[in-house]
Design an enzyme around this catalytic site. Structure first.
Site, PDB file in Angstrom:
ATOM      1  N   SER A  17       0.812  -1.226   0.000  1.00  0.00           N
ATOM      2  CA  SER A  17       0.000   0.000   0.000  1.00  0.00           C
ATOM      3  C   SER A  17       0.838   1.266   0.000  1.00  0.00           C
ATOM      4  O   SER A  17       0.386   2.309  -0.500  1.00  0.00           O
ATOM      5  CB  SER A  17      -0.940   0.012   1.212  1.00  0.00           C
ATOM      6  OG  SER A  17      -0.200  -0.041   2.422  1.00  0.00           O
ATOM      7  N   ASP A 187      -0.904   5.586  12.080  1.00  0.00           N
ATOM      8  CA  ASP A 187      -0.759   4.201  12.549  1.00  0.00           C
ATOM      9  C   ASP A 187       0.686   3.715  12.538  1.00  0.00           C
ATOM     10  O   ASP A 187       0.924   2.514  12.624  1.00  0.00           O
ATOM     11  CB  ASP A 187      -1.623   3.269  11.694  1.00  0.00           C
ATOM     12  CG  ASP A 187      -1.241   3.310  10.207  1.00  0.00           C
ATOM     13  OD1 ASP A 187      -0.280   4.030   9.840  1.00  0.00           O
ATOM     14  OD2 ASP A 187      -1.892   2.609   9.414  1.00  0.00           O
ATOM     15  N   HIS A 190       1.285   3.964   7.562  1.00  0.00           N
ATOM     16  CA  HIS A 190       0.818   4.608   6.325  1.00  0.00           C
ATOM     17  C   HIS A 190       1.060   6.107   6.412  1.00  0.00           C
ATOM     18  O   HIS A 190       0.347   6.813   7.135  1.00  0.00           O
ATOM     19  CB  HIS A 190      -0.659   4.313   6.093  1.00  0.00           C
ATOM     20  CG  HIS A 190      -0.933   2.864   5.864  1.00  0.00           C
ATOM     21  ND1 HIS A 190      -1.255   2.002   6.894  1.00  0.00           N
ATOM     22  CD2 HIS A 190      -0.905   2.122   4.733  1.00  0.00           C
ATOM     23  CE1 HIS A 190      -1.427   0.788   6.395  1.00  0.00           C
ATOM     24  NE2 HIS A 190      -1.218   0.825   5.082  1.00  0.00           N
TER      25      HIS A 190
END
Length: 212
Positions: A17, A187, A190
């Site tokens: 991601s 977090d 990210h």
């Protein structure tokens, strides 16, 4: 400065991601993260090279997922340069109740080495390997300890394959000397846009790209 990129070369980024960043939907085709920042700054500094760029990040991927799509998303693209950032999910899932989806370090090393060997042998590309990271200042925190171990694997593979090595954990550690983790990501994983800029700066340092 040694000129790494040659005119018209194709640079492919693959990963999870952190690389994906919406490149398949809202922010196609490059995403809105570090990959697009690297592309933008390299293009601005060396526009005469007319480089081609491809993003093949997919959110949630581990090295096992890369193995499943390596032929299509790495080898078939015939890159001149392949950038690989993988490992965050491989580690993180040990700490999120999904241990069956996590990738033990020996499997991680064996799988990643095999993928890199295949793409180099098939395409002759050069490699850029980026460390997995966690935006955590406490070096004794358990996930940070594991991340360091996996990062050592990437460092060794970069040496083995004569790859450029992007020290993303080190870059965040420098930033954390005067800031908090939440300044860069909610977090610890990210990044927000400034967090992606930290990664992009680490890439640019490894690439040593200056304007012509």
């Amino acid at each position: 400065m040694t000129q790494l990129f040659q005119p018209g070369q194709h640079i492919v980024f693959i990963g999870d991601s952190i690389t994906d960043c919406g490149r398949r939907d809202l922010h196609e085709p490059y995403g809105d993260g570090y990959m697009n920042l690297v592309r933008a700054f390299v293009t601005a500094r060396r526009p005469e090279l007319h480089l081609r760029w491809t993003n093949r990040g997919i959110s949630g991927n581990t090295v096992r997922d890369l193995a499943g799509r390596w032929d299509d998303d790495a080898i078939a693209l015939q890159p001149d340069w392949l950038s690989v950032m993988i490992g965050i999910n491989d580690i993180w899932r040990f700490f999120t109740g999904r241990a069956d989806e996590a990738v033990p370090i020996d499997e991680y090393e064996q799988t990643l080495r095999g993928l890199l060997r295949r793409v180099v042998d098939s395409t002759g590309c050069r490699l850029i390997l980026a460390d997995p990271y966690i935006i955590e200042a406490d070096a004794a925190e358990p996930q940070r300890v594991e991340t360091e171990r996996y990062g050592k694997v990437v460092e060794a593979l970069a040496d083995e394959f004569s790859a450029l090595h992007v020290r993303t954990q080190q870059a965040f550690d420098r930033a954390l000397a005067s800031t908090e983790s939440a300044d860069w990501a909610r977090d610890r994983i990210h990044p927000n846009l400034p967090g992606h800029a930290v990664i992009a700066e680490a890439y640019l340092a490894a690439l040593d790209i200056t304007s012509s």
